[in-house]
Design a protein around this motif. Structure first.
Motif, PDB file in Angstrom:
ATOM      1  N   GLY A 120       0.812  -1.211   0.000  1.00 44.47           N
ATOM      2  CA  GLY A 120       0.000   0.000   0.000  1.00 44.47           C
ATOM      3  C   GLY A 120       0.844   1.258   0.000  1.00 44.47           C
ATOM      4  N   ALA A 121       1.941   1.232   0.746  1.00 46.85           N
ATOM      5  CA  ALA A 121       2.818   2.405   0.803  1.00 46.85           C
ATOM      6  C   ALA A 121       3.388   2.726  -0.573  1.00 46.85           C
ATOM      7  CB  ALA A 121       3.949   2.162   1.804  1.00 46.85           C
ATOM      8  N   VAL A 122       3.803   1.702  -1.295  1.00 47.15           N
ATOM      9  CA  VAL A 122       4.364   1.918  -2.635  1.00 47.15           C
ATOM     10  C   VAL A 122       3.313   2.528  -3.564  1.00 47.15           C
ATOM     11  CG1 VAL A 122       5.271   0.770  -4.691  1.00 47.15           C
ATOM     12  CG2 VAL A 122       6.102   0.124  -2.432  1.00 47.15           C
ATOM     13  N   GLY A 123       2.074   2.031  -3.469  1.00 47.27           N
ATOM     14  CA  GLY A 123       1.009   2.579  -4.301  1.00 47.27           C
ATOM     15  C   GLY A 123       0.790   4.051  -4.031  1.00 47.27           C
ATOM     16  N   GLU A 124       0.753   4.426  -2.757  1.00 49.08           N
ATOM     17  CA  GLU A 124       0.565   5.828  -2.395  1.00 49.08           C
ATOM     18  C   GLU A 124       1.755   6.676  -2.837  1.00 49.08           C
ATOM     19  OE1 GLU A 124      -0.745   6.620   1.623  1.00 49.08           O
ATOM     20  OE2 GLU A 124      -1.563   4.594   1.773  1.00 49.08           O
ATOM     21  N   GLU A 125       2.968   6.142  -2.703  1.00 52.47           N
ATOM     22  CA  GLU A 125       4.166   6.885  -3.095  1.00 52.47           C
ATOM     23  C   GLU A 125       4.183   7.160  -4.594  1.00 52.47           C
ATOM     24  OE1 GLU A 125       6.884   4.937   0.491  1.00 52.47           O
ATOM     25  OE2 GLU A 125       7.024   4.171  -1.562  1.00 52.47           O
TER      26      GLU A 125
END
Length: 280
Positions: A120-125
């Motif tokens: 999820g963090a990668v998607g938001e980044e």
């Protein structure tokens, strides 16, 4: 900025991580670059120029001003939770295996519940970087904003001349589609599916966030969006809207934001939202 990149350190990772630029999993002992400014890692293969663009977007002041001193860092709270869970999982393995703990950590796969936070963090980044590239006097962006009185957060808020967009970023695999059940004789029910995954509750979450933003901006139009970053979108007839919430991909979202026109005072609206929804 060149000096900032010079401070980056090339090293062998003590723990597994995820490249903040391309999202590739980086196992423990893999050689990677540690970014001191963002406190994240990236692949050795990822060009420094790409890292410089992203770091600049995160560290330079907003062109329309920022009362909080920071537009927020996309995915920061999800990244912190991922690192916390990963460290806890590894500590548990080290206690269990004692002297063999390091080997156990190296050979063990991440728990799915932990990995989901990193994904999820990668998607938001990634979406955050795309949105930051649009920032101008007519478009302002806030990332990872905490909802007052709650542990929940809003992934991204985009303020345009035509209104405010509340954006939830998801990095799901599969093809997004709108499935309609019922109709003439039965109540109409709209379901959002990504592959075989029922994601209808995501729409409920965005609608709640829209209501919270409306309480701050008053009569200014507020639109919701579910942005699926790596989904298997078809070439034609793919984006859709359900209960007023758009389901689309980053490029399509960017196009809608750039084309927006209207009378909204972007700096003033941004100031109000940044003051109410602080960085998570």
């Amino acid at each position: 900025m060149g000096d900032d990149l010079a401070d980056d350190k090339r090293m062998k990772l003590r723990y597994a991580g995820v490249c903040r630029l391309c999202g590739v999993a980086l196992p423990a002992r893999e050689e990677a670059v540690y970014e001191r400014i963002t406190k994240t890692v990236r692949c050795v293969e990822c060009p420094a120029e790409a890292a410089e663009v992203l770091v600049e977007s995160e560290t330079q002041p907003s062109p329309v001003g920022d009362v909080s001193g920071d537009s927020g860092v996309a995915g920061s709270s999800a990244r912190r939770e991922y690192e916390r869970r990963k460290a806890k999982d590894e500590e548990r393995l080290r206690r269990k295996w004692g002297k063999l703990g390091g080997i156990a950590v190296a050979l063990s796969d991440e728990k799915q519940s932990t990995k989901a936070w990193g994904t999820g963090a990668v998607g938001e980044e990634r979406l955050g970087a795309r949105l930051d590239s649009l920032a101008s006097v007519s478009i302002a962006v806030l990332h990872d904003r905490r909802i007052p009185g709650s542990k929940a957060n809003i992934d991204h808020i985009a303020i345009t001349a035509s209104g405010v967009w509340v954006i939830d970023a998801k990095r799901y695999k599969g093809r997004p589609e709108l499935k309609i059940e019922g109709g003439i004789l039965r109540p109409r029910v709209e379901k959002v599916l990504v592959g075989r995954r029922d994601c209808t509750k995501l729409v409920d979450g965005v609608l709640k966030q829209i209501d919270l933003v409306r309480e701050v901006v008053g009569d200014i139009p507020v639109t919701g969006a579910l942005c699926f970053v790596e989904a298997d979108w078809p070439l034609i007839g793919s984006a859709f809207t359900t209960r007023g919430v758009h389901a689309l991909w980053p490029k399509r979202l960017a196009k809608l934001l750039v084309e927006a026109e209207g009378p909204v005072d972007v700096p003033v609206t941004r100031e109000a939202l940044a003051s109410h929804f602080r960085p998570a």
